[in-house]
Write a protein that holds these residues in place. Structure first.
Motif, short mmCIF file in Angstrom:
data_model
loop_
_atom_site.label_atom_id
_atom_site.label_comp_id
_atom_site.label_asym_id
_atom_site.label_seq_id
_atom_site.Cartn_x
_atom_site.Cartn_y
_atom_site.Cartn_z
N UNK A 244 10.70 6.07 2.59
CA UNK A 244 11.09 7.46 2.81
C UNK A 244 9.89 8.37 3.07
N UNK A 245 8.70 7.91 2.71
CA UNK A 245 7.48 8.68 2.95
C UNK A 245 6.79 8.27 4.24
N UNK A 246 7.46 7.41 5.02
CA UNK A 246 6.91 6.98 6.29
C UNK A 246 5.83 5.91 6.17
N UNK A 247 5.72 5.28 5.01
CA UNK A 247 4.67 4.29 4.78
C UNK A 247 5.19 2.88 5.01
N UNK A 248 4.38 2.07 5.66
CA UNK A 248 4.67 0.65 5.82
C UNK A 248 4.11 -0.08 4.61
N UNK A 249 4.42 -1.38 4.51
CA UNK A 249 3.86 -2.18 3.42
C UNK A 249 2.33 -2.21 3.52
N UNK A 250 1.81 -2.22 4.75
CA UNK A 250 0.36 -2.23 4.93
C UNK A 250 -0.27 -0.94 4.43
N UNK A 251 0.40 0.19 4.65
CA UNK A 251 -0.13 1.47 4.16
C UNK A 251 -0.30 1.42 2.64
N UNK A 252 0.69 0.84 1.96
CA UNK A 252 0.63 0.74 0.51
C UNK A 252 -0.48 -0.23 0.09
N UNK A 253 -0.62 -1.33 0.85
CA UNK A 253 -1.68 -2.30 0.54
C UNK A 253 -3.06 -1.67 0.65
N UNK A 254 -3.24 -0.80 1.65
CA UNK A 254 -4.53 -0.12 1.82
C UNK A 254 -4.82 0.77 0.61
N UNK A 255 -3.78 1.42 0.09
CA UNK A 255 -3.97 2.30 -1.06
C UNK A 255 -4.30 1.51 -2.32
N UNK A 256 -3.67 0.34 -2.47
CA UNK A 256 -3.87 -0.46 -3.67
C UNK A 256 -5.20 -1.19 -3.63
N UNK A 257 -5.55 -1.76 -2.47
CA UNK A 257 -6.78 -2.54 -2.36
C UNK A 257 -6.70 -3.81 -3.20
N UNK A 258 -7.79 -4.17 -3.82
CA UNK A 258 -7.79 -5.32 -4.72
C UNK A 258 -7.34 -6.61 -4.05
N UNK A 259 -6.19 -7.14 -4.47
CA UNK A 259 -5.71 -8.42 -3.95
C UNK A 259 -5.41 -8.37 -2.46
N UNK A 260 -5.30 -7.15 -1.91
CA UNK A 260 -4.93 -7.03 -0.50
C UNK A 260 -6.13 -6.88 0.42
N UNK A 261 -7.34 -6.95 -0.13
CA UNK A 261 -8.53 -6.91 0.72
C UNK A 261 -8.50 -8.12 1.65
N UNK A 262 -8.63 -7.86 2.94
CA UNK A 262 -8.57 -8.93 3.93
C UNK A 262 -7.19 -9.11 4.54
N UNK A 263 -6.19 -8.47 3.93
CA UNK A 263 -4.82 -8.58 4.45
C UNK A 263 -4.52 -7.48 5.46
N UNK A 264 -5.19 -6.36 5.36
CA UNK A 264 -4.87 -5.22 6.22
C UNK A 264 -5.74 -5.21 7.46
N UNK A 265 -5.21 -4.56 8.52
CA UNK A 265 -5.99 -4.41 9.73
C UNK A 265 -5.91 -5.58 10.69
#
Length: 271
Positions: A244-265
């Protein structure tokens, strides 16, 4: 004893004891003890207006913002968030100032859209990062007839690799977005739960991410469970879903970082 204003019965509930308690200690395997008596526990939801309900009676009669008995406003606001506070008394004891609005909203939604119950359960497991429970739902043979009708055009293929794959009506469940939870999808939930294992599974089943992008162990695990990707080209790619805020799963991953480093982009979580 006070009574429920909806059914005029005492504010208690009878519950059957656990099965293991139905047998006497030391009884032979061929003889059963007499059926254990039902156990009685308190079941009292006292709203801020002073009315008392059984929990099930409140769910059956619940109206947004007002007491279904006296029609008084039962909502309050705290830090900009609406609440329905109550004093709940059950087998766990007494809980004061408990906000039950999320539960009431959920049950009211399911009352209006009972066909979404399975999809919501699936999404809740994703929020918990419960990989095993998600797998169990995906492998569940007991698909509702409504789901079968809705998903009969191209379902995710699941079955042993030694025989014909079985089509299961889970396509809609995989891509379900929560209308009372900011339109979150299972992939959003898996990212927030920081479960890479669950994210890989959802990407395998509900995205067009090239299969060469998946680690070998992901395929090995899927094969051992009897799970395979069906046709996905004509379906919504789960990576494209936005909340509802226009965010994709990747947008959330970028905010969280940590385990998602290397997953985004690299289009792994977004297209």
């Amino acid at each position: 004893m006070s009574v429920c204003v909806a059914c005029n019965k005492p504010l208690e509930v009878e519950i059957e004891p656990d099965e293991e308690e139905e047998y006497e200690t030391g009884a032979s395997s061929s003889s059963k003890a007499p059926a254990a008596a039902l156990e009685t526990y308190p079941d009292d939801v006292q709203l801020t207006c002073g009315c008392h309900f059984h929990w099930d009676c409140l769910l059956s009669a619940y109206e947004i913002a007002s007491c279904p008995n006296c029609s008084k406003n039962i909502t309050t606001t705290s830090s900009g968030t609406e609440q329905v506070l109550c004093t709940l008394t059950n087998e766990g004891g007494i809980q004061e100032n408990l906000d039950i609005l999320p539960l009431l909203t959920e049950e009211s939604y399911l009352k209006a859209f009972p066909g979404d119950r399975k999809a919501r359960a699936f999404l809740e497991f994703c929020r918990e990062g419960d990989y095993k429970a998600v797998i169990d739902m995906l492998l569940d043979d007991n698909v509702d007839e409504d789901d079968e009708d809705e998903d009969e055009e191209g379902d995710v293929e699941m079955g042993s690799t030694d025989g014909p794959a079985k089509e299961v009506g889970i396509d809609r469940m995989l891509r379900y977005q929560d209308p009372i939870g900011d339109m979150q999808s299972g992939l959003h939930a898996a990212v927030q739960a920081q479960s890479r294992e669950l994210a890989w599974l959802l990407l395998l089943l509900a995205s067009n991410l090239p299969l060469l992008e998946f680690p070998t162990q992901v395929f090995q695990e899927a094969e051992s469970l009897g799970i395979m990707r069906g046709l996905t080209e004509d379906k919504v790619d789960i990576r494209s879903l936005r909340d509802a805020n226009g965010k994709s799963a990747e947008d959330i991953a970028k905010e969280i970082g940590g385990v998602w480093v290397g997953w985004t982009g690299n289009e792994r979580l977004a297209i």
